[in-house]
Design a protein around this motif. Structure first.
Motif, PDB file in Angstrom:
ATOM      1  N   GLN A  91       0.829  -1.202   0.000  1.00 41.40           N
ATOM      2  CA  GLN A  91       0.000   0.000   0.000  1.00 41.40           C
ATOM      3  C   GLN A  91       0.871   1.262   0.000  1.00 41.40           C
ATOM      4  O   GLN A  91       0.646   2.187  -0.788  1.00 41.40           O
ATOM      5  CB  GLN A  91      -0.930  -0.006   1.226  1.00 41.40           C
ATOM      6  N   ALA A  92       1.859   1.298   0.877  1.00 46.63           N
ATOM      7  CA  ALA A  92       2.733   2.473   0.970  1.00 46.63           C
ATOM      8  C   ALA A  92       3.547   2.669  -0.300  1.00 46.63           C
ATOM      9  O   ALA A  92       3.729   3.797  -0.762  1.00 46.63           O
ATOM     10  CB  ALA A  92       3.645   2.353   2.182  1.00 46.63           C
ATOM     11  N   MET A  93       4.030   1.567  -0.861  1.00 41.46           N
ATOM     12  CA  MET A  93       4.829   1.670  -2.081  1.00 41.46           C
ATOM     13  C   MET A  93       3.976   2.125  -3.265  1.00 41.46           C
ATOM     14  O   MET A  93       4.445   2.840  -4.150  1.00 41.46           O
ATOM     15  CB  MET A  93       5.490   0.325  -2.389  1.00 41.46           C
ATOM     16  N   ARG A  94       2.708   1.710  -3.283  1.00 40.73           N
ATOM     17  CA  ARG A  94       1.821   2.053  -4.390  1.00 40.73           C
ATOM     18  C   ARG A  94       1.299   3.485  -4.289  1.00 40.73           C
ATOM     19  O   ARG A  94       1.198   4.202  -5.285  1.00 40.73           O
ATOM     20  CB  ARG A  94       0.658   1.068  -4.443  1.00 40.73           C
ATOM     21  N   THR A  95       0.965   3.931  -3.074  1.00 40.29           N
ATOM     22  CA  THR A  95       0.301   5.228  -2.920  1.00 40.29           C
ATOM     23  C   THR A  95       1.177   6.305  -2.290  1.00 40.29           C
ATOM     24  O   THR A  95       0.796   7.473  -2.300  1.00 40.29           O
ATOM     25  CB  THR A  95      -0.960   5.085  -2.042  1.00 40.29           C
ATOM     26  N   GLY A  96       2.317   5.908  -1.739  1.00 38.61           N
ATOM     27  CA  GLY A  96       3.157   6.859  -1.015  1.00 38.61           C
ATOM     28  C   GLY A  96       3.949   7.793  -1.919  1.00 38.61           C
ATOM     29  O   GLY A  96       4.113   7.556  -3.112  1.00 38.61           O
ATOM     30  N   VAL A  97       4.440   8.850  -1.305  1.00 39.95           N
ATOM     31  CA  VAL A  97       5.263   9.848  -1.977  1.00 39.95           C
ATOM     32  C   VAL A  97       6.659   9.769  -1.394  1.00 39.95           C
ATOM     33  O   VAL A  97       6.836   9.945  -0.169  1.00 39.95           O
ATOM     34  CB  VAL A  97       4.686  11.264  -1.760  1.00 39.95           C
ATOM     35  N   VAL A  98       7.654   9.496  -2.232  1.00 44.56           N
ATOM     36  CA  VAL A  98       9.037   9.435  -1.752  1.00 44.56           C
ATOM     37  C   VAL A  98       9.478  10.833  -1.357  1.00 44.56           C
ATOM     38  O   VAL A  98       9.308  11.797  -2.112  1.00 44.56           O
ATOM     39  CB  VAL A  98       9.978   8.846  -2.827  1.00 44.56           C
ATOM     40  N   LEU A  99       9.991  10.938  -0.137  1.00 41.29           N
ATOM     41  CA  LEU A  99      10.466  12.225   0.343  1.00 41.29           C
ATOM     42  C   LEU A  99      11.937  12.369  -0.015  1.00 41.29           C
ATOM     43  O   LEU A  99      12.481  13.364  -0.174  1.00 41.29           O
ATOM     44  CB  LEU A  99      10.278  12.344   1.862  1.00 41.29           C
TER      45      LEU A  99
END
Length: 99
Positions: A91-99
């Motif tokens: 979920q995090a890899m699909r929807t997250g934003v790399v800072l």
């Protein structure tokens, strides 16, 4: 993304300090949606290391972020690089934003 530039820089700097410069940190959850309000800061970190070592680093990161960002809800999910991803990791890899 609902983080100030100062918050983003603090998160990136502290993650690199504790997990190393090769760690990937993503913001995920409600803070990625500019239309929403409030919410905790959900961070997903992908880094090298053994689970016990990564847990120690996670706790250190949490303490440092509370000191730098103030007393707020911060959830940290750590994924050992190369391990089978859990549903939260996907979920995090699909929807997250790399800072």
């Amino acid at each position: 993304m609902r983080l100030s530039e100062a918050q983003r820089r603090a998160i990136v700097a502290e993650t690199a300090r504790i997990f190393g410069p090769d760690a990937t940190v993503r913001l995920f959850g409600s803070r990625t949606d500019d239309a929403k309000r409030g919410g905790d800061i959900d961070l997903h970190i992908e880094a090298d290391g053994e689970p016990a070592e990564l847990l120690d680093r996670e706790l250190k990161l949490y303490a440092r972020l509370i000191r730098r960002l103030g007393d707020r809800r911060i959830d940290i999910v750590v994924h050992p690089r190369g391990a089978v991803p859990r549903s939260i990791d996907l979920q995090a890899m699909r929807t997250g934003v790399v800072l």
